[in-house]
Design a protein around this motif. Structure first.
Motif, mmCIF file in Angstrom:
data_model
loop_
_atom_site.group_PDB
_atom_site.id
_atom_site.type_symbol
_atom_site.label_atom_id
_atom_site.label_comp_id
_atom_site.label_asym_id
_atom_site.label_seq_id
_atom_site.Cartn_x
_atom_site.Cartn_y
_atom_site.Cartn_z
ATOM 1 N N ALA A 156 0.845 -1.190 0.000
ATOM 2 C CA ALA A 156 0.000 0.000 0.000
ATOM 3 C C ALA A 156 0.882 1.242 0.000
ATOM 4 C CB ALA A 156 -0.931 0.005 1.208
ATOM 5 N N GLN A 157 0.497 2.239 -0.794
ATOM 6 C CA GLN A 157 1.267 3.481 -0.876
ATOM 7 C C GLN A 157 0.357 4.688 -0.671
ATOM 8 O OE1 GLN A 157 4.748 4.287 -1.422
ATOM 9 N NE2 GLN A 157 3.751 6.116 -0.622
ATOM 10 N N PRO A 158 0.468 5.372 0.470
ATOM 11 C CA PRO A 158 -0.297 6.619 0.661
ATOM 12 C C PRO A 158 0.262 7.722 -0.249
ATOM 13 C CG PRO A 158 0.477 5.702 2.748
ATOM 14 C CD PRO A 158 1.225 5.006 1.671
ATOM 15 N N VAL A 159 -0.624 8.587 -0.717
ATOM 16 C CA VAL A 159 -0.214 9.740 -1.526
ATOM 17 C C VAL A 159 -0.873 10.972 -0.908
ATOM 18 C CG1 VAL A 159 -0.242 10.819 -3.803
ATOM 19 C CG2 VAL A 159 -0.038 8.325 -3.608
ATOM 20 N N ASP A 160 -0.047 11.953 -0.528
ATOM 21 C CA ASP A 160 -0.552 13.159 0.159
ATOM 22 C C ASP A 160 -1.085 14.150 -0.874
ATOM 23 O OD1 ASP A 160 -1.167 15.115 1.914
ATOM 24 O OD2 ASP A 160 0.881 15.536 2.558
ATOM 25 N N MET A 161 -2.370 14.010 -1.180
ATOM 26 C CA MET A 161 -2.995 14.881 -2.170
ATOM 27 C C MET A 161 -3.369 16.237 -1.580
ATOM 28 S SD MET A 161 -3.108 13.124 -4.998
ATOM 29 C CE MET A 161 -4.289 14.070 -5.939
ATOM 30 N N PHE A 162 -3.573 16.283 -0.271
ATOM 31 C CA PHE A 162 -4.033 17.510 0.380
ATOM 32 C C PHE A 162 -3.132 17.821 1.569
ATOM 33 C CE2 PHE A 162 -7.589 15.103 -1.373
ATOM 34 C CZ PHE A 162 -8.061 15.992 -2.319
ATOM 35 N N PRO A 163 -1.948 18.392 1.312
ATOM 36 C CA PRO A 163 -1.006 18.691 2.391
ATOM 37 C C PRO A 163 -1.631 19.516 3.503
ATOM 38 C CG PRO A 163 0.017 19.007 0.252
ATOM 39 C CD PRO A 163 -1.436 18.787 -0.011
ATOM 40 N N MET A 164 -1.185 19.248 4.725
ATOM 41 C CA MET A 164 -1.630 19.952 5.931
ATOM 42 C C MET A 164 -3.074 19.621 6.304
ATOM 43 S SD MET A 164 1.206 21.353 6.489
ATOM 44 C CE MET A 164 0.828 22.353 7.926
ATOM 45 N N THR A 165 -3.610 18.514 5.757
ATOM 46 C CA THR A 165 -4.944 18.045 6.154
ATOM 47 C C THR A 165 -4.830 16.564 6.520
ATOM 48 O OG1 THR A 165 -5.771 17.170 4.048
ATOM 49 C CG2 THR A 165 -5.884 19.568 4.374
ATOM 50 N N HIS A 166 -5.924 16.011 7.065
ATOM 51 C CA HIS A 166 -5.912 14.600 7.433
ATOM 52 C C HIS A 166 -6.299 13.697 6.267
ATOM 53 C CE1 HIS A 166 -10.180 15.663 7.863
ATOM 54 N NE2 HIS A 166 -10.444 14.382 7.664
ATOM 55 N N HIS A 167 -6.647 14.278 5.123
ATOM 56 C CA HIS A 167 -7.079 13.485 3.973
ATOM 57 C C HIS A 167 -5.867 12.859 3.282
ATOM 58 C CE1 HIS A 167 -11.211 14.836 4.229
ATOM 59 N NE2 HIS A 167 -10.777 16.077 4.364
ATOM 60 N N VAL A 168 -6.053 11.641 2.773
ATOM 61 C CA VAL A 168 -4.976 10.957 2.075
ATOM 62 C C VAL A 168 -5.562 10.011 1.038
ATOM 63 C CG1 VAL A 168 -4.882 9.044 3.733
ATOM 64 C CG2 VAL A 168 -2.855 9.591 2.366
ATOM 65 N N GLU A 169 -4.900 9.922 -0.090
ATOM 66 C CA GLU A 169 -5.237 8.911 -1.098
ATOM 67 C C GLU A 169 -4.297 7.725 -0.876
ATOM 68 O OE1 GLU A 169 -7.295 8.954 -4.005
ATOM 69 O OE2 GLU A 169 -8.163 10.946 -3.668
ATOM 70 N N THR A 170 -4.790 6.531 -1.157
ATOM 71 C CA THR A 170 -3.972 5.326 -0.971
ATOM 72 C C THR A 170 -4.109 4.433 -2.185
ATOM 73 O OG1 THR A 170 -4.440 5.429 1.396
ATOM 74 C CG2 THR A 170 -3.448 3.408 0.566
ATOM 75 N N VAL A 171 -2.979 3.913 -2.649
ATOM 76 C CA VAL A 171 -2.970 2.955 -3.757
ATOM 77 C C VAL A 171 -2.537 1.603 -3.191
ATOM 78 C CG1 VAL A 171 -2.159 2.451 -6.089
ATOM 79 C CG2 VAL A 171 -2.264 4.820 -5.279
ATOM 80 N N VAL A 172 -3.341 0.584 -3.428
ATOM 81 C CA VAL A 172 -3.066 -0.750 -2.890
ATOM 82 C C VAL A 172 -3.010 -1.767 -4.021
ATOM 83 C CG1 VAL A 172 -3.844 -2.568 -1.320
ATOM 84 C CG2 VAL A 172 -4.261 -0.170 -0.755
ATOM 85 N N LEU A 173 -2.043 -2.648 -3.957
ATOM 86 C CA LEU A 173 -1.945 -3.762 -4.903
ATOM 87 C C LEU A 173 -2.396 -5.044 -4.219
ATOM 88 C CD1 LEU A 173 -1.016 -5.259 -7.472
ATOM 89 C CD2 LEU A 173 1.275 -5.361 -6.449
ATOM 90 N N LEU A 174 -3.350 -5.728 -4.845
ATOM 91 C CA LEU A 174 -3.784 -7.040 -4.379
ATOM 92 C C LEU A 174 -3.499 -8.055 -5.463
ATOM 93 C CD1 LEU A 174 -6.386 -4.887 -3.539
ATOM 94 C CD2 LEU A 174 -6.754 -6.831 -2.041
ATOM 95 N N SER A 175 -3.105 -9.236 -5.037
ATOM 96 C CA SER A 175 -2.725 -10.267 -5.994
ATOM 97 C C SER A 175 -3.326 -11.604 -5.630
ATOM 98 C CB SER A 175 -1.194 -10.387 -6.045
ATOM 99 O OG SER A 175 -0.799 -11.466 -6.857
ATOM 100 N N LYS A 176 -3.616 -12.396 -6.662
ATOM 101 C CA LYS A 176 -4.061 -13.772 -6.438
ATOM 102 C C LYS A 176 -2.898 -14.633 -5.987
ATOM 103 C CE LYS A 176 -7.476 -15.745 -7.382
ATOM 104 N NZ LYS A 176 -8.626 -16.149 -6.532
#
Length: 270
Positions: A156-176
């Motif tokens: 999982a990789q968080p991406v700080d789209m909104f600096p200085m706020t608690h909001h965060v985007e996250t990219v997750v890889l799932l695999s079989k």
């Protein structure tokens, strides 16, 4: 890349990083088929199309699909197809048409994915799922469902789209996962299996559980041991022997003997 959109990430620099991370997790070599659920105006779909053979974007909002098609035309992208409709339904229709995606990308709204969409993806069984989320709570819920249906969250990789706020985007890889010597998933039914080679496989607890579920009777290990001895089976523990020479050992009642016998037959021990 020129994109028209009724919704776009305001932090364009971080948006590019987020999309690049999604591409990295998708691990595309150029020959894959990808389905982008909740594709919106096709922003990520067009990124995916550069690295894959074919991309199908699915979105339930008609105006977004119109923009996605225009974006594909404006960027001269001929290997991205955008479909209007419910992702769960359209995913099944694609499968019926012979489409078998290796990768599925999810970028749902804050509420996360509908369970029927996750169920449809689990049935399609892509090799990898890339999940882009703006809500850690709904992300955790959906990951739990996918893991219960055969997928494993790899990174999982968080991406700080909104600096200085608690909001965060996250990219997750799932695999079989890959079948190798260390991890093999096997499913089988005991009802169709010849258990003659497993006569010692039914434990005392398994026999007790079977008897209780099928007759409502509770039987002790002592009674099971007595019946196994009657049938010439190895007991393993001296349940029916006492340290006291003059101790009286209770004998198994007829109705419980019959129930234990039935369990032994079920487990093919006699």
């Amino acid at each position: 890349m020129f994109l028209r959109s009724r919704f776009f990430q305001v932090n364009s620099a971080q948006a590019e990083k987020l999309y690049n991370k999604a591409i990295e997790f998708a691990a595309l070599s150029g020959g894959e088929t990808v389905v982008d659920c909740y594709c919106g105006t096709g922003t990520i779909s067009l990124y995916l199309a550069k690295h894959s053979q074919k991309v199908y974007g699915i979105e339930i909002i008609a105006s977004a699909i119109e923009d996605a098609k225009r974006n594909a035309e404006d960027n001269r992208c001929d290997n991205a197809e955008f479909i209007l409709g419910d992702a769960a339904v359209k995913m099944q229709e694609l499968v019926e048409q012979g489409v078998r995606p290796e990768v599925v990308l999810l970028d749902p709204p804050r509420a996360g994915c509908e369970e029927k969409v996750l169920a449809a993806i689990a049935q399609v069984m892509p090799q990898r799922i890339v999940y882009v989320s703006c809500n850690p709570a709904s992300l955790a819920r959906d990951l739990a469902y996918l893991e219960q249906n055969g997928y494993q969250a790899e990174v999982a990789q968080p991406v700080d789209m909104f600096p200085m706020t608690h909001h965060v985007e996250t990219v997750v890889l799932l695999s079989k996962g890959e079948v190798d010597s260390k991890k093999v998933r096997v499913e089988f039914s005991l009802e169709d299996m010849d258990m003659s080679g497993f006569q010692k496989g039914a434990t005392y607890e398994q026999i007790k559980t079977y008897v209780l579920e099928h007759t409502g009777l509770k039987v002790s290990s002592l009674y099971i041991s007595q019946i196994k001895r009657k049938c010439g089976l190895d007991v393993g523990q001296n349940y029916n022997l006492s340290k006291k020479e003059d101790a009286k050992v209770p004998q198994c009642p007829p109705e419980k003997e019959a129930a234990i016998m039935e369990a032994l037959k079920y487990f093919q021990m006699i």
